[in-house]
Enzyme design. Structure first.
Site, PDB file in Angstrom:
ATOM      1  N   LYS A 185      34.871  73.022  86.111  1.00 26.60           N
ATOM      2  CA  LYS A 185      34.026  74.043  85.494  1.00 26.60           C
ATOM      3  C   LYS A 185      34.596  75.450  85.679  1.00 26.60           C
ATOM      4  CE  LYS A 185      30.911  71.587  83.443  1.00 26.60           C
ATOM      5  NZ  LYS A 185      30.786  71.618  81.972  1.00 26.60           N
ATOM      6  N   ASP A 240      34.713  59.690  71.329  1.00 34.35           N
ATOM      7  CA  ASP A 240      34.765  60.105  72.724  1.00 34.35           C
ATOM      8  C   ASP A 240      35.746  61.270  72.821  1.00 34.35           C
ATOM      9  OD1 ASP A 240      35.206  60.374  75.477  1.00 34.35           O
ATOM     10  OD2 ASP A 240      35.155  58.208  75.846  1.00 34.35           O
ATOM     11  N   ASN A 289      29.777  71.183  74.394  1.00 37.15           N
ATOM     12  CA  ASN A 289      28.774  70.846  75.394  1.00 37.15           C
ATOM     13  C   ASN A 289      29.103  69.584  76.182  1.00 37.15           C
ATOM     14  OD1 ASN A 289      25.925  70.622  76.578  1.00 37.15           O
ATOM     15  ND2 ASN A 289      26.041  68.772  75.323  1.00 37.15           N
ATOM     16  N   TYR A 311      34.661  68.670  90.533  1.00 32.88           N
ATOM     17  CA  TYR A 311      33.719  69.095  89.495  1.00 32.88           C
ATOM     18  C   TYR A 311      33.744  70.616  89.374  1.00 32.88           C
ATOM     19  CZ  TYR A 311      29.485  70.108  86.918  1.00 32.88           C
ATOM     20  OH  TYR A 311      28.590  70.597  85.984  1.00 32.88           O
ATOM     21  N   ILE A 315      28.223  70.188  67.464  1.00 29.70           N
ATOM     22  CA  ILE A 315      27.774  70.104  68.851  1.00 29.70           C
ATOM     23  C   ILE A 315      28.304  68.818  69.468  1.00 29.70           C
ATOM     24  CG2 ILE A 315      25.784  70.029  70.415  1.00 29.70           C
ATOM     25  CD1 ILE A 315      24.111  71.293  68.123  1.00 29.70           C
ATOM     26  N   VAL A 375      19.696  71.836  85.899  1.00 31.02           N
ATOM     27  CA  VAL A 375      18.979  71.515  84.661  1.00 31.02           C
ATOM     28  C   VAL A 375      18.515  70.061  84.754  1.00 31.02           C
ATOM     29  CG1 VAL A 375      19.041  71.498  82.137  1.00 31.02           C
ATOM     30  CG2 VAL A 375      20.566  73.030  83.407  1.00 31.02           C
TER      31      VAL A 375
END
Length: 250
Positions: free
Chosen positions: A155, A58, A85, A151, A7, A184
């Protein structure tokens, strides 16, 4: 047989919640992030439930990414599940006023970082002809909203890369899907607004999705029978209709 999941961006928000959700189901964890102290604290807690290994790097650093994954000990080398993620948003400016450093940060983490980690992990999956990849996108990958420009572009790229992965990895039996959440309530807005107090108002007046809600959906996706692939999920809180319409209480 115990599965192993890697993850990225595991030190907070959706990544951290997913690590806890997976630990409950005895999935062995490789948790990755830039903040070493947070990784150590998380490891100590998660080890009460499952085996945990930390990787401190990173995702923007291509060489560090490959180096980190090649250092995995024998017990963690076989990665069954990859959760891409790690991601961020910087600024909310109209395109003509956008900060180029912000643009670089979003493209480097959200797009190139996802690709670097995937490139480091996918070859072992194709060799075994098994594996499961979940890319964490955003509702911003489904529609563009005012001042979202770069942004949203990053995505949208995640959605397109996910679809490309699913096509290219189909002959190897590797499952690939994207989970795309709306609002979120995490540290995300504090990063986006660079600590400005406006970040505190983003989630007022309604119940936003919580990181645990997204983690539930991620676990649902990876726990389906082998013949089932959850290819794409768009999830909102009840108060959110799309990227610009949110029902807030007065």
């Amino acid at each position: 047989m115990t599965k192993t999941a890697l993850i990225t961006g595991a030190t907070s928000g959706i990544g951290e919640a997913t690590a806890y959700e997976f630990a409950k189901h005895n999935i062995r964890l490789i948790i990755c992030g830039r903040r070493l102290e947070r990784l150590k604290t998380l490891k100590n807690d998660l080890e009460k439930q499952t085996d945990v290994h930390i990787l401190n790097f990173d995702v923007r650093d291509r060489q560090a990414t490959f180096n980190a994954i090649t250092t995995l000990p024998e017990d963690f080398k076989t990665i069954d599940i990859l959760i891409n993620n790690a991601g961020n948003a910087h600024g909310l400016d109209p395109i003509q006023e956008g900060n180029i450093d912000d643009w670089d940060a979003m493209m480097d983490i959200n797009v190139k970082g996802l690709l670097y980690v995937s490139k480091a992990v996918i070859p072992q999956m194709t060799e075994r002809k098994s594996g499961h990849i979940i890319n964490i996108g955003s509702s911003a990958g489904k529609e563009v909203y005012p001042k979202g420009n770069v942004y949203c572009g990053s995505k949208h790229a995640v959605v397109a890369i996910t679809e490309g992965m699913r096509i290219d990895l189909n002959p190897y039996g590797i499952r690939v899907g994207a989970i795309n959440p709306g609002l979120v309530e995490t540290e995300f807005s504090k990063v986006r607004f660079k600590g400005d107090k406006i970040a505190d108002t983003v989630y007022t007046g309604f119940k936003a999705l919580q990181a645990e809600d997204v983690a539930d959906v991620i676990y649902f996706a990876i726990s389906r029978p082998p013949h089932v692939n959850i290819a794409d999920v768009l999830m909102f809180c009840t108060a959110q209709a799309n990227s610009t319409i949110v029902k807030k209480e007065n």
